[in-house]
Design an enzyme around this catalytic site. Structure first.
Site, PDB file in Angstrom:
ATOM      1  CB  THR A   1      10.999  -9.006 -10.753  1.00 59.49           C
ATOM      2  OG1 THR A   1      10.735  -8.356  -9.514  1.00 59.49           O
ATOM      3  CG2 THR A   1      10.919 -10.505 -10.582  1.00 59.49           C
TER       4      THR A   1
ATOM      5  CG  ASN B   1      14.250  -3.275  -0.487  1.00 56.13           C
ATOM      6  OD1 ASN B   1      15.386  -3.749  -0.610  1.00 56.13           O
ATOM      7  ND2 ASN B   1      13.227  -4.007  -0.115  1.00 56.13           N
TER       8      ASN B   1
ATOM      9  CD  GLN C   1      13.840   1.270  -3.079  1.00 53.84           C
ATOM     10  OE1 GLN C   1      13.544   2.457  -2.986  1.00 53.84           O
ATOM     11  NE2 GLN C   1      12.904   0.328  -3.166  1.00 53.84           N
TER      12      GLN C   1
ATOM     13  CG  HIS D   1       6.867   0.405  -9.527  1.00 56.60           C
ATOM     14  ND1 HIS D   1       6.498   0.120  -8.241  1.00 56.60           N
ATOM     15  CD2 HIS D   1       7.692  -0.594  -9.913  1.00 56.60           C
ATOM     16  CE1 HIS D   1       7.087  -1.010  -7.870  1.00 56.60           C
ATOM     17  NE2 HIS D   1       7.814  -1.464  -8.862  1.00 56.60           N
TER      18      HIS D   1
ATOM     19  CB  THR E   1       4.643  -5.752 -29.158  1.00 55.30           C
ATOM     20  OG1 THR E   1       4.501  -6.649 -30.267  1.00 55.30           O
ATOM     21  CG2 THR E   1       4.309  -4.337 -29.593  1.00 55.30           C
TER      22      THR E   1
ATOM     23  CB  CYS F   1       4.993  -9.582   2.104  1.00 52.54           C
ATOM     24  SG  CYS F   1       4.787 -11.309   1.802  1.00 52.54           S
TER      25      CYS F   1
HETATM   26  N1  PLP Z   1      15.071  -4.388  -6.039  1.00 55.79           N
HETATM   27  C1  PLP Z   1      14.757  -3.546  -5.051  1.00 55.79           C
HETATM   28  C2  PLP Z   1      15.858  -2.969  -4.205  1.00 55.79           C
HETATM   29  C3  PLP Z   1      13.416  -3.224  -4.797  1.00 55.79           C
HETATM   30  O1  PLP Z   1      13.111  -2.398  -3.793  1.00 55.79           O
HETATM   31  C4  PLP Z   1      12.408  -3.817  -5.604  1.00 55.79           C
HETATM   32  C5  PLP Z   1      10.981  -3.570  -5.318  1.00 55.79           C
HETATM   33  O2  PLP Z   1      10.582  -3.499  -4.169  1.00 55.79           O
HETATM   34  C6  PLP Z   1      12.780  -4.671  -6.641  1.00 55.79           C
HETATM   35  C7  PLP Z   1      14.126  -4.930  -6.818  1.00 55.79           C
HETATM   36  C8  PLP Z   1      11.761  -5.320  -7.543  1.00 55.79           C
HETATM   37  O3  PLP Z   1      11.195  -4.360  -8.409  1.00 55.79           O
HETATM   38  P1  PLP Z   1       9.944  -4.684  -9.338  1.00 55.79           P
HETATM   39  O4  PLP Z   1       8.782  -4.808  -8.424  1.00 55.79           O
HETATM   40  O5  PLP Z   1       9.826  -3.530 -10.254  1.00 55.79           O
HETATM   41  O6  PLP Z   1      10.205  -5.923 -10.070  1.00 55.79           O
END
Ligand code: PLP
Length: 385
Positions: free
Chosen positions: A73, A150, A178, A200, A238, A326
């Site tokens: 994000t 995703n 993904q 993650h 940092t 969500c």
């Molecule tokens: N882009 C895709 C295709 C994702 O599946 C996700 C998370 O679901 C994100 C971006 C956002 O990732 P983050 O939660 O690490 O900001």
């Protein structure tokens, strides 16, 4: 007696890999700010720079082209900016694939009137002819296109899109969240000018991610976070050394085992779809006409809501998702399925099963049995007065 849980939601987040946990624990026990000049600081810097070089190798770029951030994000927030510079001036427009993740769809520092949406085809792939049409207008464009979706796992023709974008003088930013650890994220192979991923999703800790600046001279003229000179002045604050080290360890393991892991998961995913279709021939599977990530299946039983299924499956011990997770915990209609032309009465039943490094074949078999039984129970209840 311990409750049996089967986790089938890797596209939302993956369980932490043991190598990442070990690397993080070791790093957490080290003292030092990576910007300090004393020995402790230099040791923290050394951990950070080793991780940077490791992460860079997955994108085929030099370590100096990697920028650590807090996740995808933030990466999207940094990159989707008219002030991004590549020596050819800024950007007047942003063209976004219609099935992008919400963090890209928001367009960030591009104003709504500067933002255009490129259609996707019914199989979930971007409509390259529409992309070309969108790019034909006046003003230099940045294009944001994900490597794989995703919700459906549909893999986008990023390299083909890149040729179109570059022929029109644009710049391509690729959300490879993904694909990391599942497919190649090499910048040159993708043809993208910048690529970003999130830790993650591949078995590293949450709250860490990376931007790979693939194009020579690509430069963030207007950083999102201002303050100290960390990350070569491109992202102040940092550094989260332990998180970054865990991310690099997870990425290394995921990428190293990719071929074998994806072959195993493809077999499990294909068996899942075959078994579900055998039990429920009316099942709709989304994105089957396109090449998909090996670990992902999205499907619906017409007339049965995802919300009902999610709750019943959760009670039975299965963690799956209804398309995109969500933050409010509420199931929302999927914009991805809507852009593919899936009818609302089918889309409202869409579930996503996504497998990963710790998924076992038996998990899939157990899921198929429980899923078919859950549908039968829901239908019986409906006809019982
Ligand atoms: N882009 C895709 C295709 C994702 O599946 C996700 C998370 O679901 C994100 C971006 C956002 O990732 P983050 O939660 O690490 O900001």
């Amino acid at each position: 007696m311990s409750e049996r849980r089967i986790y089938l939601d890797y596209n939302a987040t993956a369980p932490l890999r043991a190598v990442a946990r070990r690397a993080m624990l070791e790093a957490l026990d080290r003292l030092g700010n990576a910007s300090s000049v004393h020995r402790e600081g230099r040791q923290a810097r050394s951990l950070l720079e080793t991780a940077r070089a490791d992460v860079a190798s997955h994108f085929g770029v030099g370590a100096a082209n990697i920028l650590f951030v807090s996740g995808a994000t933030e990466a999207a927030n940094c990159l989707l900016n008219p002030a991004l510079r590549d020596g050819t001036g800024g950007f007047q427009r942003l063209v976004i694939g219609a099935s992008e993740h919400a963090c890209v769809l928001s367009g960030h520092r591009f104003a709504p009137e500067q933002t255009q949406i490129a259609n996707v085809l019914p199989d979930g792939r971007i409509d390259l002819a529409d992309l070309d049409r969108q790019l034909a207008g006046p003003g230099r464009a940045m294009v944001a296109l994900q490597s794989a979706n995703n919700e459906t796992g549909v893999i986008q023709p990023v390299a083909e899109a890149a040729q179109i974008v570059h022929a029109r003088g644009g710049l391509l930013v690729c959300d490879a969240v993904q694909s990391a650890g599942r497919d190649s994220v090499d910048g040159a192979e993708l043809g993208a000018d910048a690529v970003f991923v999130s830790s993650h999703k591949l078995g590293g800790p949450a709250g860490v991610g990376a931007i790979a600046l693939v194009k020579d001279g690509l430069h963030m003229a207007d950083p999102l976070l201002r303050g100290g000179g960390q990350e070569s002045g491109r992202r102040a604050g940092t550094e989260n050394v332990a998180g970054i080290v865990g991310f690099a360890a997870a990425f290394g393991e995921a990428a190293g085992a990719r071929g074998e892991a994806m072959a195993r998961l493809r077999m499990a995913r294909d068996r899942l779809e075959k078994n579900l279709l055998a039990a429920l021939p009316e099942l709709a599977i989304f994105g089957v006409g396109a090449v998909r990530l090996a670990n992902t299946s999205a499907f619906a039983v017409p007339g049965i809501s995802a919300e009902t299924l999610l709750i019943a499956l959760d009670l039975a011990g299965f963690a799956v998702s209804s398309g995109s997770a969500c933050s409010s915990g509420k199931v929302q209609a999927s914009h991805v399925l809507a852009t593919m032309g899936v009818k609302p009465h089918i889309a409202t039943g869409a579930l996503r099963v996504s497998l990963g490094w710790n998924s076992a074949g038996e998990d899939v078999d157990a899921f198929c049995e429980t899923f078919a039984e859950t549908i039968r129970t829901i239908r019986r209840r409906r006809v019982t007065p």
